[in-house]
Design an enzyme around this catalytic site. Structure first.
Site, PDB file in Angstrom:
ATOM      1  N   ALA A  60     -21.550-103.170   6.281  1.00  0.00           N
ATOM      2  CA  ALA A  60     -21.405-102.953   4.647  1.00  0.00           C
ATOM      3  C   ALA A  60     -19.743-102.783   4.223  1.00  0.00           C
ATOM      4  O   ALA A  60     -19.256-103.179   3.394  1.00  0.00           O
ATOM      5  CB  ALA A  60     -22.414-102.113   4.323  1.00  0.00           C
ATOM      6  N   GLU A  61     -19.230-101.771   4.830  1.00  0.00           N
ATOM      7  CA  GLU A  61     -18.182-101.104   4.400  1.00  0.00           C
ATOM      8  C   GLU A  61     -16.942-102.229   4.790  1.00  0.00           C
ATOM      9  O   GLU A  61     -15.962-102.370   3.943  1.00  0.00           O
ATOM     10  CB  GLU A  61     -17.629 -99.722   5.262  1.00  0.00           C
ATOM     11  N   THR A  62     -17.228-102.872   5.825  1.00  0.00           N
ATOM     12  CA  THR A  62     -16.042-104.014   6.281  1.00  0.00           C
ATOM     13  C   THR A  62     -16.166-105.164   5.191  1.00  0.00           C
ATOM     14  O   THR A  62     -15.248-105.541   4.473  1.00  0.00           O
ATOM     15  CB  THR A  62     -16.368-104.518   7.312  1.00  0.00           C
TER      16      THR A  62
END
Length: 137
Positions: A60-62
């Site tokens: 998700a953060e990527t």
């Protein structure tokens, strides 16, 4: 487009801090509005054989960070400042696919909703990431 995605994957995999490569993240599409990538479950599990919740957060953060960096534009960077995730169901095999959709794109902040699904298109996780946009050092 496919060549650009290979270049994006290679750039992230060759960059300092190689977590996307370690996790096996492969980009499918990338724009400021929407970023999609796949990640294998194998190698990203916790002791019970389930996809690790932290692996979902890495995906998700990527995705959100890539979208925010594209939104920020040349000479600017995106830095994650807040992430939250709800894990709806487990995944034990195959791949998961994450789709990050821009919710807000301003000059100083960008927020993305990220939906992660399994190979049967069942929702595994919903996350939200907010990035601060700054001038590059």
């Amino acid at each position: 487009m496919a060549e650009d995605l290979r270049e994006l994957t290679a750039l992230l995999n060759g960059a300092k801090g190689d977590l996307p490569q370690t996790m096996g993240i492969e980009f499918v599409e990338a724009s400021a509005e929407r970023v999609t990538a796949r990640m294998p479950v194998a190698g990203n599990t916790q002791p019970y054989g389930l996809l690790h919740g932290g692996a979902s957060c890495v995906l998700a953060e990527t995705l959100g960070s890539v979208g925010a960096a594209i939104h920020a534009g040349a000479g600017r960077i995106a830095v994650g400042i807040e992430i939250n995730a709800t894990h709806h169901r487990s995944a034990t095999e195959g791949t998961v696919t994450g789709v990050a959709t821009r919710v807000h794109g301003g000059r100083s902040l960008a927020t993305y909703e990220i939906v992660i699904t399994d190979d049967r298109d069942r929702r595994v996780c919903t996350a939200r990431l907010t990035c601060m946009l700054r001038d590059a050092p």
